[in-house]
Write a protein that holds these residues in place. Structure first.
Motif, PDB file in Angstrom:
ATOM      1  N   ASP A 188      -2.459  -7.268  -4.971  1.00 26.65           N
ATOM      2  CA  ASP A 188      -3.893  -7.109  -4.726  1.00 26.65           C
ATOM      3  C   ASP A 188      -4.473  -8.325  -4.009  1.00 26.65           C
ATOM      4  O   ASP A 188      -4.083  -9.463  -4.297  1.00 26.65           O
TER       5      ASP A 188
ATOM      6  N   CYS B 132       3.176  -3.787  -5.373  1.00 29.12           N
ATOM      7  CA  CYS B 132       1.761  -3.856  -4.992  1.00 29.12           C
ATOM      8  C   CYS B 132       1.192  -5.254  -5.258  1.00 29.12           C
ATOM      9  O   CYS B 132       1.434  -5.839  -6.331  1.00 29.12           O
TER      10      CYS B 132
ATOM     11  N   GLN C 190       7.040   0.195   0.756  1.00 29.43           N
ATOM     12  CA  GLN C 190       7.500   1.572   0.538  1.00 29.43           C
ATOM     13  C   GLN C 190       8.128   1.742  -0.841  1.00 29.43           C
ATOM     14  O   GLN C 190       8.294   2.858  -1.317  1.00 29.43           O
TER      15      GLN C 190
ATOM     16  N   LYS D  26       1.864  -2.984   3.731  1.00 24.59           N
ATOM     17  CA  LYS D  26       0.710  -2.437   4.457  1.00 24.59           C
ATOM     18  C   LYS D  26      -0.529  -2.643   3.610  1.00 24.59           C
ATOM     19  O   LYS D  26      -0.491  -2.442   2.388  1.00 24.59           O
ATOM     20  N   LEU D  27      -1.629  -2.964   4.274  1.00 24.40           N
ATOM     21  CA  LEU D  27      -2.883  -3.205   3.553  1.00 24.40           C
ATOM     22  C   LEU D  27      -3.705  -1.929   3.522  1.00 24.40           C
ATOM     23  O   LEU D  27      -3.990  -1.340   4.566  1.00 24.40           O
ATOM     24  N   SER D  28      -4.015  -1.467   2.303  1.00 25.85           N
ATOM     25  CA  SER D  28      -5.023  -0.404   2.202  1.00 25.85           C
ATOM     26  C   SER D  28      -5.725  -0.553   0.859  1.00 25.85           C
ATOM     27  O   SER D  28      -5.112  -0.952  -0.144  1.00 25.85           O
ATOM     28  N   ASP D  29      -7.014  -0.244   0.860  1.00 31.12           N
ATOM     29  CA  ASP D  29      -7.843  -0.389  -0.353  1.00 31.12           C
ATOM     30  C   ASP D  29      -7.674  -1.756  -1.014  1.00 31.12           C
ATOM     31  O   ASP D  29      -7.482  -1.857  -2.226  1.00 31.12           O
ATOM     32  N   ASN D  30      -7.672  -2.780  -0.212  1.00 27.65           N
ATOM     33  CA  ASN D  30      -7.623  -4.142  -0.739  1.00 27.65           C
ATOM     34  C   ASN D  30      -6.326  -4.501  -1.468  1.00 27.65           C
ATOM     35  O   ASN D  30      -6.307  -5.454  -2.257  1.00 27.65           O
ATOM     36  N   SER D  31      -5.265  -3.720  -1.223  1.00 22.25           N
ATOM     37  CA  SER D  31      -3.962  -4.067  -1.803  1.00 22.25           C
ATOM     38  C   SER D  31      -2.897  -3.976  -0.728  1.00 22.25           C
ATOM     39  O   SER D  31      -2.968  -3.114   0.160  1.00 22.25           O
ATOM     40  N   TYR D  32      -1.929  -4.856  -0.821  1.00 24.03           N
ATOM     41  CA  TYR D  32      -0.751  -4.764   0.036  1.00 24.03           C
ATOM     42  C   TYR D  32       0.323  -4.012  -0.737  1.00 24.03           C
ATOM     43  O   TYR D  32       0.641  -4.370  -1.882  1.00 24.03           O
ATOM     44  N   ARG D  33       0.894  -2.964  -0.096  1.00 22.32           N
ATOM     45  CA  ARG D  33       1.940  -2.172  -0.758  1.00 22.32           C
ATOM     46  C   ARG D  33       3.128  -2.012   0.181  1.00 22.32           C
ATOM     47  O   ARG D  33       2.958  -1.866   1.383  1.00 22.32           O
TER      48      ARG D  33
END
Ligand SMILES: C[S@@+](CC[C@H](N)C(=O)[O-])C[C@H]1O[C@@H](n2cnc3c(N)ncnc32)[C@H](O)[C@@H]1O
Ligand SMILES: [Zn+2]
Length: 275
Positions: free
Chosen positions: A27, A25, A21, A12-19
Motif C-alpha cells: 500500500d 500487495c 500478478q 502495477k499501481l491501482s487504488d493506491n496499492s502496488y500489486r
C-alpha cells in the motif's frame, strides 16, 4: 516501474496499492511513499538513519549550505540524461530527499525515484516532493542492495554519501548507463573536526570495487560555507559519521563554537556501466 520484492514480478499501481500478478500487495502510505522492504532478518523500522538524524539533516540541508552540490548534480545528471526522452533516475540512499527533489524539479521529463532503507527518510522524501509539486518523483523504502527495479531499466543511479554496490547497480542500470557517486574530499568539514578533536585527520578517499563499471570522469567541488549558529553546528555534526564516534566531552566543544567558516569538499565520480 517497481518490481515486487518477493517474487520480482512487475508491480502495477491501482487504488493506491502496488500489486504483482502473484497478489503480493504494497500500500501507498498516507505520506506518499511505498514500503518495499521485506522484513527478513530485521526490523525495517530500525533500519537506516533514525528520526533525530533525519531531522538534523533536514534542518542543516535546508540552510542550503550544500546547494552548490545540488546545483552541480542537476547540471551533471542533466547532461548525462540530456538526450533521453524520459530518463529514469534513481537516488539510492536518498536520505530525506534533498537532492532527489531538486533533481525532479530541474528535470521535469525524468522519472526520479528516491530509495531509502529508512522508512522515515522515504516518507520525508515523498512529503518534500509533494510540497515542491514534483509529480515525477516516487519514493520507496527499499535497500540499495536489493533495488525494486527490473534489469537494465535505469539511465542514472546517484549515490550521495550512501552505499555503493557493484552487482545491484550493474543489474539495474542500462548498458552505458551512468552511476554517479559523491564522497567527501580530504578536507571536507575539517573546521568542524578541528573543534571536536585535538588532532583532526583528513578524510581518506573512499575506495569502491566497481568491476562492472569504468570511471568516465571525476570532478571536485570545493567551497566554504558559514556555520552561523550552534544549532546549525549541532545539526551538521549529527549528520556525520563523527556523531557516533565522538565522546560527549568532545561533542560539548560545539557549544559556543559558532560562527565559523567550514570547508565543503565533494568528489563527484561518474562511472559508465560496461555490462
Ligand atoms: C549519509 S546519508 C546520505 C543521505 C542523502 N544521500 C544525502 O546526502 O542527504 C546515508 C543514507 O543512506 C541510507 N542507507 C544506509 N544503508 C542503506 C541501504 N542498504 N539501502 C538504502 N539506503 C541506505 C541511510 O539510511 C542514510 O539515509
Ligand atoms: Zn510478488
Amino acid at each position: 516501474m517497481y518490481i515486487c520484492p518477493i517474487c520480482k514480478k512487475r508491480l502495477k499501481l491501482s487504488d493506491n496499492s502496488y500489486r504483482c500478478q502473484n497478489r503480493h500487495c504494497f500500500d501507498m502510505s498516507a505520506k506518499g511513499y511505498v514500503n518495499l522492504l521485506t522484513t527478513k532478518g530485521r526490523d525495517p523500522s530500525k533500519a537506516g538513519d533514525d528520526r533525530q538524524m533525519l531531522r538534523s539533516r533536514t534542518d542543516f540541508l535546508d540552510t542550503d549550505a550544500y546547494k552548490p552540490l545540488a546545483d552541480k548534480l542537476c547540471q551533471v545528471i542533466g547532461e548525462a540524461a540530456g538526450n533521453i526522452r524520459e530518463p529514469v533516475i534513481i537516488d539510492s540512499g536518498c536520505g530525506e530527499g534533498y537532492y532527489t527533489v531538486r533533481l525532479a524539479a530541474s528535470l521535469p521529463r525524468a522519472q526520479v525515484f528516491g530509495i531509502e532503507i529508512s522508512k522515515n527518510g522515504a516518507a520525508h522524501t515523498a512529503v518534500r516532493g509533494r510540497a515542491a509539486g514534483c509529480t515525477n518523483l516516487r519514493a520507496a523504502a527499499a535497500s540499495s542492495f536489493s533495488l525494486p527495479f527490473r534489469e537494465h531499466s535505469a539511465d542514472v543511479i546517484l549515490s550521495v554519501f550512501a552505499p555503493v554496490t557493484n552487482d545491484e547497480y550493474a543489474r539495474v542500470l542500462k548498458k552505458g548507463g551512468t552511476l554517479m557517486v559523491v564522497s567527501p574530499t580530504e578536507r571536507h568539514l575539517f573546521a568542524l573536526k578541528a573543534i571536536l578533536y585535538d588532532q583532526p585527520y583528513e578524510n581518506k578517499p573512499n575506495r569502491y570495487s566497481l568491476r562492472s563499471f569504468t570511471l568516465a570522469g571525476e570532478q571536485r567541488l570545493k567551497y566554504t560555507f558559514p556555520v552561523t549558529s550552534d544549532k546549525q553546528a549541532a545539526d551538521l555534526f549529527a549528520m556525520t559519521p563523527y556523531y557516533y564516534k565522538t565522546s560527549p566531552e568532545a561533542a560539548a566543544r560545539l557549544n559556543g563554537c559558532a560562527p565559523f567558516e567550514c570547508e565543503a569538499g565533494f568528489l563527484i565520480q561518474t562511472y559508465r556501466s560496461s555490462l
